[in-house]
Design a protein around this motif. Structure first.
Motif, PDB file in Angstrom:
ATOM      1  N   ASP A   1       0.803  -1.234   0.000  1.00 45.52           N
ATOM      2  CA  ASP A   1       0.000   0.000   0.000  1.00 45.52           C
ATOM      3  C   ASP A   1       0.830   1.275   0.000  1.00 45.52           C
ATOM      4  O   ASP A   1       0.290   2.372  -0.143  1.00 45.52           O
ATOM      5  CB  ASP A   1      -0.937   0.025   1.216  1.00 45.52           C
ATOM      6  N   GLY A   2       2.125   1.162   0.207  1.00 46.20           N
ATOM      7  CA  GLY A   2       2.966   2.355   0.210  1.00 46.20           C
ATOM      8  C   GLY A   2       2.841   3.194   1.461  1.00 46.20           C
ATOM      9  O   GLY A   2       3.239   4.366   1.466  1.00 46.20           O
ATOM     10  N   ASP A   3       2.314   2.613   2.551  1.00 44.46           N
ATOM     11  CA  ASP A   3       2.209   3.343   3.810  1.00 44.46           C
ATOM     12  C   ASP A   3       3.505   3.201   4.592  1.00 44.46           C
ATOM     13  O   ASP A   3       4.256   2.239   4.422  1.00 44.46           O
ATOM     14  CB  ASP A   3       1.014   2.847   4.634  1.00 44.46           C
ATOM     15  N   ALA A   4       3.783   4.172   5.445  1.00 43.49           N
ATOM     16  CA  ALA A   4       5.043   4.211   6.180  1.00 43.49           C
ATOM     17  C   ALA A   4       4.879   3.698   7.601  1.00 43.49           C
ATOM     18  O   ALA A   4       3.832   3.875   8.230  1.00 43.49           O
ATOM     19  CB  ALA A   4       5.592   5.637   6.206  1.00 43.49           C
ATOM     20  N   ALA A   5       5.930   3.078   8.108  1.00 43.13           N
ATOM     21  CA  ALA A   5       5.948   2.625   9.502  1.00 43.13           C
ATOM     22  C   ALA A   5       6.195   3.809  10.429  1.00 43.13           C
ATOM     23  O   ALA A   5       6.898   4.754  10.064  1.00 43.13           O
ATOM     24  CB  ALA A   5       7.044   1.588   9.696  1.00 43.13           C
ATOM     25  N   PRO A   6       5.653   3.766  11.642  1.00 39.95           N
ATOM     26  CA  PRO A   6       5.905   4.830  12.636  1.00 39.95           C
ATOM     27  C   PRO A   6       7.256   4.609  13.304  1.00 39.95           C
ATOM     28  O   PRO A   6       7.349   4.149  14.441  1.00 39.95           O
ATOM     29  CB  PRO A   6       4.736   4.657  13.613  1.00 39.95           C
ATOM     30  N   LEU A   7       8.323   4.955  12.604  1.00 44.72           N
ATOM     31  CA  LEU A   7       9.669   4.571  13.052  1.00 44.72           C
ATOM     32  C   LEU A   7      10.053   5.195  14.385  1.00 44.72           C
ATOM     33  O   LEU A   7      10.671   4.521  15.228  1.00 44.72           O
ATOM     34  CB  LEU A   7      10.692   4.944  11.978  1.00 44.72           C
ATOM     35  N   ALA A   8       9.734   6.460  14.590  1.00 42.61           N
ATOM     36  CA  ALA A   8      10.102   7.092  15.860  1.00 42.61           C
ATOM     37  C   ALA A   8       9.416   6.397  17.028  1.00 42.61           C
ATOM     38  O   ALA A   8      10.040   6.149  18.075  1.00 42.61           O
ATOM     39  CB  ALA A   8       9.737   8.571  15.828  1.00 42.61           C
ATOM     40  N   GLU A   9       8.149   6.077  16.866  1.00 37.15           N
ATOM     41  CA  GLU A   9       7.407   5.391  17.930  1.00 37.15           C
ATOM     42  C   GLU A   9       7.951   3.974  18.158  1.00 37.15           C
ATOM     43  O   GLU A   9       8.060   3.507  19.293  1.00 37.15           O
ATOM     44  CB  GLU A   9       5.916   5.333  17.597  1.00 37.15           C
TER      45      GLU A   9
END
Length: 385
Positions: free
Chosen positions: A178-186
């Motif tokens: 889907d091209g969505d991004a992971a919440p990397l900072a969290e």
């Protein structure tokens, strides 16, 4: 001894599996493309439009002339050239990591990181939407694997809570479906609560996200952290072939000594190394390509949803458009090809939620006329819901 009548036939189950795929509309076929294909390409991962860039192709050709067509052996025997070392230095410096290790593919890079950085008693927490190479890395490791709900740091925390040994959390930075991004900072915050490590596959972030395309981890302020390792491919934004692991120098040294997909695999061919290095240098010179790829993705999404289609909001350069069934997605992709447009077609098991899609690549080198033509072809050939 088994009776000959009842004895199993070698590969006998394959015919039934083929019939099941046919009934479900899930048959996959190879479709060799011509070098001069007339299709407008929205199916590949050539996000920055560099795979045919003259500087990139000439660098690849020059590397082949200089070093030969193949690496000639594993990286630890004869397969490491000065060019490999040069790419590793520049890739690490560009992305903000201490060191890098180039492998023959992004798939091999994920397997290397996950199998060499875990042991029996370790725990790997893997996002439910992760790429197949991560899934296979988890399976091949000797660690216990827990699958966390998609992009859900609270679910990751729950998996880590109560585990007393070493642990890794692994996630795509940008998910390929889907091209969505992971919440990397969290995710990093949760990981640090438990003293775990974070491994991020930045295949779809490198060249698209972060300052000048330095990647999702650079954008999140995590590049170079002592508890963070990244994997990337050289076959997407850098228009070449291969993969790499990025991280602290002692981690990379460990992979050189312990990662089986590095130790026992032939090194990446010099032409691929030369092409990737030229693309990386071109991106440094033209950082606006990263922003342009994101702009094209946003434009495609806005026009397709404006025409009534269902598409996920793109966080990078992947635009995913839902189809009503697997069979409809297959016909839709074929109709797009007939209209002069190449698009990706994702069906189960490539899509974890079972919803088949067209997958579009938003390339930085697309102009307004090409974008308009692509939208017209997709909308015109869309199946009825």
């Amino acid at each position: 001894m088994l009776d000959r009548v009842t004895a199993p036939t070698p590969f006998g189950r394959l015919a039934e599996q083929a019939a099941q795929r046919e009934r479900a509309g899930l048959v996959r076929t190879l479709r060799p493309r011509a070098a001069d294909s007339p299709l407008l390409d929205l199916a590949s991962n050539d996000y920055l439009g560099l795979t045919r860039h003259p500087e990139v192709t000439e660098a690849a050709a020059e590397a082949a002339r200089c070093w030969g067509a193949g690496a000639t052996g594993s990286r630890l025997v004869t397969g490491s050239t000065e060019l490999h070392a040069e790419l590793e230095r520049e890739l690490a410096e560009f992305t903000g990591f201490e060191a890098a290790l180039v492998l023959s593919s992004g798939y091999a890079a994920n397997l290397a990181a996950l199998t060499a950085l875990t042991a029996r008693g370790s725990l790997i927490v893997s996002d439910a939407g992760n790429h197949a190479s991560i899934v296979d890395g988890c399976r091949l490791s000797r660690a216990e694997t827990a699958v966390a709900a998609h992009t859900d740091p609270a679910a990751v925390r729950k998996c880590l809570d109560g585990h007393a040994g070493e642990a890794l959390v692994v996630s795509d930075s940008v998910f390929s479906v889907d091209g969505d991004a992971a919440p990397l900072a969290e995710l990093a915050s949760v990981v640090r609560e438990f003293g775990a490590g974070l491994v991020v596959d930045d295949a779809h972030g490198l060249g698209v996200l972060g300052e000048g395309g330095r990647g999702a981890l650079h954008a999140a302020g995590l590049a170079g952290a002592a508890d963070v390792v990244a994997t990337v491919t050289l076959s997407k934004s850098l228009g070449s072939q291969g993969g790499a692991v990025l991280g602290p120098a002692h981690v990379i040294d460990h992979l050189v000594n312990a990662a089986r997909t590095f130790i026992f695999d032939t090194g990446l061919a010099p032409a691929a190394v030369g092409g990737a290095l030229a693309a990386l240098r071109l991106l440094r010179r033209e950082p606006g390509r990263a922003l342009r790829a994101r702009e094209v993705a946003s434009t495609l999404h806005g026009r397709l949803t404006g025409a009534g289609l269902v598409a996920a909001v793109p966080d990078a350069a992947v635009v995913s458009v839902q189809a009503p069934t697997a069979q409809a997605a297959l016909r839709w992709a074929a109709d797009c090809r007939a209209a002069g447009l190449g698009v990706g077609c994702f069906r189960p098991p490539s899509v974890p939620d079972g919803i088949s899609r067209l997958r579009l690549t938003a390339r930085a080198d697309l102009d307004g006329t090409q974008i308009a033509g692509a939208v017209d072809a997709i909308v015109r050939t869309a199946p009825a819901c």
